[in-house]
Design a protein around this motif. Sequence first.
Motif, PDB file in Angstrom:
ATOM      1  N   TYR B 126      65.980  46.081 -58.936  1.00 25.81           N
ATOM      2  CA  TYR B 126      65.330  46.793 -58.167  1.00 25.81           C
ATOM      3  C   TYR B 126      65.018  48.384 -58.500  1.00 25.81           C
ATOM      4  CZ  TYR B 126      64.927  43.109 -54.889  1.00 25.81           C
ATOM      5  OH  TYR B 126      64.444  41.699 -54.333  1.00 25.81           O
ATOM      6  N   ILE B 127      66.182  48.772 -59.385  1.00 28.53           N
ATOM      7  CA  ILE B 127      66.025  49.929 -59.890  1.00 28.53           C
ATOM      8  C   ILE B 127      65.886  49.825 -61.231  1.00 28.53           C
ATOM      9  CG2 ILE B 127      67.285  52.140 -60.395  1.00 28.53           C
ATOM     10  CD1 ILE B 127      66.186  51.852 -57.584  1.00 28.53           C
ATOM     11  N   LEU B 130      62.504  48.663 -63.133  1.00 28.03           N
ATOM     12  CA  LEU B 130      61.391  49.242 -62.826  1.00 28.03           C
ATOM     13  C   LEU B 130      60.601  49.611 -64.275  1.00 28.03           C
ATOM     14  CD1 LEU B 130      61.954  51.370 -59.902  1.00 28.03           C
ATOM     15  CD2 LEU B 130      61.210  49.052 -59.837  1.00 28.03           C
ATOM     16  N   ILE B 133      58.654  47.052 -65.478  1.00 27.38           N
ATOM     17  CA  ILE B 133      57.308  46.865 -64.536  1.00 27.38           C
ATOM     18  C   ILE B 133      56.191  47.833 -65.053  1.00 27.38           C
ATOM     19  CG2 ILE B 133      56.077  47.237 -62.264  1.00 27.38           C
ATOM     20  CD1 ILE B 133      58.130  44.588 -62.743  1.00 27.38           C
ATOM     21  N   TYR B 150      53.562  42.028 -58.631  1.00 23.58           N
ATOM     22  CA  TYR B 150      54.864  41.452 -59.158  1.00 23.58           C
ATOM     23  C   TYR B 150      55.828  41.379 -58.145  1.00 23.58           C
ATOM     24  CZ  TYR B 150      56.390  46.310 -58.462  1.00 23.58           C
ATOM     25  OH  TYR B 150      56.878  47.646 -57.924  1.00 23.58           O
ATOM     26  N   ASN B 156      71.991  36.414 -60.575  1.00 25.61           N
ATOM     27  CA  ASN B 156      72.890  36.192 -61.984  1.00 25.61           C
ATOM     28  C   ASN B 156      72.838  34.830 -62.187  1.00 25.61           C
ATOM     29  OD1 ASN B 156      73.956  36.538 -64.306  1.00 25.61           O
ATOM     30  ND2 ASN B 156      75.405  38.118 -63.481  1.00 25.61           N
ATOM     31  N   PRO B 158      73.193  30.714 -61.622  1.00 26.50           N
ATOM     32  CA  PRO B 158      71.965  29.647 -61.072  1.00 26.50           C
ATOM     33  C   PRO B 158      71.893  29.483 -59.801  1.00 26.50           C
ATOM     34  CG  PRO B 158      73.221  29.011 -63.269  1.00 26.50           C
ATOM     35  CD  PRO B 158      73.839  30.019 -62.568  1.00 26.50           C
ATOM     36  N   LEU B 165      66.131  37.244 -50.075  1.00 25.91           N
ATOM     37  CA  LEU B 165      65.242  36.729 -48.964  1.00 25.91           C
ATOM     38  C   LEU B 165      63.815  37.538 -49.217  1.00 25.91           C
ATOM     39  CD1 LEU B 165      67.441  36.100 -45.720  1.00 25.91           C
ATOM     40  CD2 LEU B 165      66.882  34.520 -47.519  1.00 25.91           C
ATOM     41  N   ASN B 166      64.016  38.804 -49.374  1.00 30.85           N
ATOM     42  CA  ASN B 166      62.623  39.519 -49.610  1.00 30.85           C
ATOM     43  C   ASN B 166      61.734  38.955 -50.993  1.00 30.85           C
ATOM     44  OD1 ASN B 166      62.486  41.434 -47.824  1.00 30.85           O
ATOM     45  ND2 ASN B 166      63.944  42.909 -48.831  1.00 30.85           N
ATOM     46  N   HIS B 169      60.278  35.678 -49.790  1.00 28.54           N
ATOM     47  CA  HIS B 169      59.208  35.972 -49.016  1.00 28.54           C
ATOM     48  C   HIS B 169      57.886  36.267 -49.556  1.00 28.54           C
ATOM     49  CE1 HIS B 169      56.399  38.255 -46.261  1.00 28.54           C
ATOM     50  NE2 HIS B 169      56.706  37.110 -45.342  1.00 28.54           N
ATOM     51  N   ALA B 170      58.130  37.184 -50.806  1.00 26.90           N
ATOM     52  CA  ALA B 170      57.203  37.588 -51.563  1.00 26.90           C
ATOM     53  C   ALA B 170      56.523  36.402 -52.336  1.00 26.90           C
ATOM     54  CB  ALA B 170      57.506  38.709 -52.689  1.00 26.90           C
ATOM     55  N   GLN B 173      54.356  34.794 -50.099  1.00 28.86           N
ATOM     56  CA  GLN B 173      53.070  35.448 -49.942  1.00 28.86           C
ATOM     57  C   GLN B 173      52.120  35.487 -51.285  1.00 28.86           C
ATOM     58  OE1 GLN B 173      51.776  37.382 -47.368  1.00 28.86           O
ATOM     59  NE2 GLN B 173      53.422  36.521 -46.210  1.00 28.86           N
TER      60      GLN B 173
END
Lengths: 181, 181, 181, 181
Positions: B126-127, B130, B133, B150, B156, B158, B165-166, B169-170, B173
């Motif tokens: 998440y950092i 970036l 991205i 994105y 890491n 398998p 969970l985020n 969920h993405a 969506q």
Amino acid sequence: MSICVLYGGNRIDGNTETITKKVIQELNVEEIYLIDYRIEPIVDKRHAPEGFPEVHDDYNAIIERILPHQVLIFSTPIYWYSMTSVMKSFIDRWSQTSRDANYPNFKKIMAEKKAYVIAVGGDNPYIKGLPMIQQFQHIFDFIGAEFSGYIIGEGNKPGEINNDLNALHAAEQLREKLRNS
Amino acid sequence: MSICVLYGGNRIDGNTETITKKVIQELNVEEIYLIDYRIEPIVDKRHAPEGFPEVHDDYNAIIERILPHQVLIFSTPIYWYSMTSVMKSFIDRWSQTSRDANYPNFKKIMAEKKAYVIAVGGDNPYIKGLPMIQQFQHIFDFIGAEFSGYIIGEGNKPGEINNDLNALHAAEQLREKLRNS
Amino acid sequence: MSICVLYGGNRIDGNTETITKKVIQELNVEEIYLIDYRIEPIVDKRHAPEGFPEVHDDYNAIIERILPHQVLIFSTPIYWYSMTSVMKSFIDRWSQTSRDANYPNFKKIMAEKKAYVIAVGGDNPYIKGLPMIQQFQHIFDFIGAEFSGYIIGEGNKPGEINNDLNALHAAEQLREKLRNS
Amino acid sequence: MSICVLYGGNRIDGNTETITKKVIQELNVEEIYLIDYRIEPIVDKRHAPEGFPEVHDDYNAIIERILPHQVLIFSTPIYWYSMTSVMKSFIDRWSQTSRDANYPNFKKIMAEKKAYVIAVGGDNPYIKGLPMIQQFQHIFDFIGAEFSGYIIGEGNKPGEINNDLNALHAAEQLREKLRNS
């Protein structure tokens, strides 16, 4: 200090090579043109029971050549806003070497090195090349090497780098630094 | 909309593939596993008088397959803080296709596409993901495609992506969005 | 864990506040709206012989309130692609507190905290908000706090954040995490 | 070209001011030290029926002074990994001016300017200052100004910038460029 340059360029006499040559002129340097070698993409077997297979390409021979040096210069055009795929193939394989019984001290040895990046791009590299610099920072952090500096230059057609006076001056400064270290 | 997934993964059933499968389940999608094909690194002849040579590998066949689709999903593990070398080899070659008389409308067609990135990494993605991205943003800006979204996930070993969970969920969506478009 | 929210918003009931309220609902949280207080910009006397003067504003009172908490949530609109100036004024003053004899353990105490960022922007925040996230990473690294997570949301007019389902889901996930910690 | 420097520094004779003075020496430049003025943080009334209230501080007077110039130089220490809060307060207020009937052409006039950033930091600014450069890129993109270049320098204690030969050379180059434009 003993210096090795890894060229990631996709063409002969590209701008990145041109400015890198200015950095290393009259210095004793080992130069490796990655495009001259066959480097297979990694097949990631980190989590496979059988482990990594032996790969019959030129990758390990290049590893052998870079390991003895104290300074590594990654010289790559900014290609699609990062290093070239040839250089990326080389770095991706570090995941394999990190687990290769033939190189038990790979990470330890890499962690003792100083790394530099020299990168030239044609599309606003001083802005659009910054994510690549941040990627290299993360790469060197992971392997433990010191990211000792970078040069970004601007150029597209062959020779255009010679118009980027700031980059040329930075090349001269880096040469002084390497010569005195 | 017609959808094509480009998998850049270096292993079977990796976390990136797992979450991508959730995005596309029950959708009609063309899937391309880049690792299954031979894609030579570009030899940059943009400024050479003879121009680019014909390359005898699988690259053009893949281009043919992606061009008809309106949505491209770039599915890649975050590998050494960027896309895998296999995916980078594929994108680097766009420089050649942009000048290939056999694909005179390449950039125009690419500019009509919507692009998504799905990327899973194991080291604080998440950092540290970036810059990748941002790199994709520059890539899509250059080719003219719309960067429509994105998903970054963490994993890491398998299966670990199933704990994020985020990201899951993405994925759900995005599936809804693609299904209704 | 004891939680403190620092709101950097420039208006009442902004989108960032809205989603932050979802994160903390039914949790026991201390809330500080920075805009309600007078926080002078730092006058940097780190290298002046006389040192920092006492500043007669509300800054120290806010510091007193955040120090006891184990979790700090920085809730700020993405304003001109970074945190608001109110929040920046607050953080800039940490340079003074780090040298303030009245807070000899400031850095040590800050280093024990977990930090979260919640940020909503109206101009492609999922891309253009990323430098701010990287900035926060450097801030937390310097002060020693753990950057435990962030939520980026999209919204411009009041209430628009309610259309960003991914952000809302991330808010729900963060609430669960905080409740169980 | 007519040039205006906006100093965001928090102290007298800081390193950022020192190198900026080298850039502008012998040039005809309007200099504005933001720390000398009272600039209130924005209270965001973009979506409030009553609109923005008049603010009784020095902000508008500064706007009047910068508007006539063709080149704006943003000179700021890298403070907590971005511009100082004083400079951020100034920029945040652009949201108000963009809707101020007294400045109906604000964005149009700003869009005609060339912008430069000069920034000095003490904690690895060549890496950790990059998100700030990206923030400025987004700021200038939004307002329509051209981001014509930036200088990053390294220094912490007063005068240390004089050891950063690359930054000094870049300052000299920028001075030449401004003198001849």
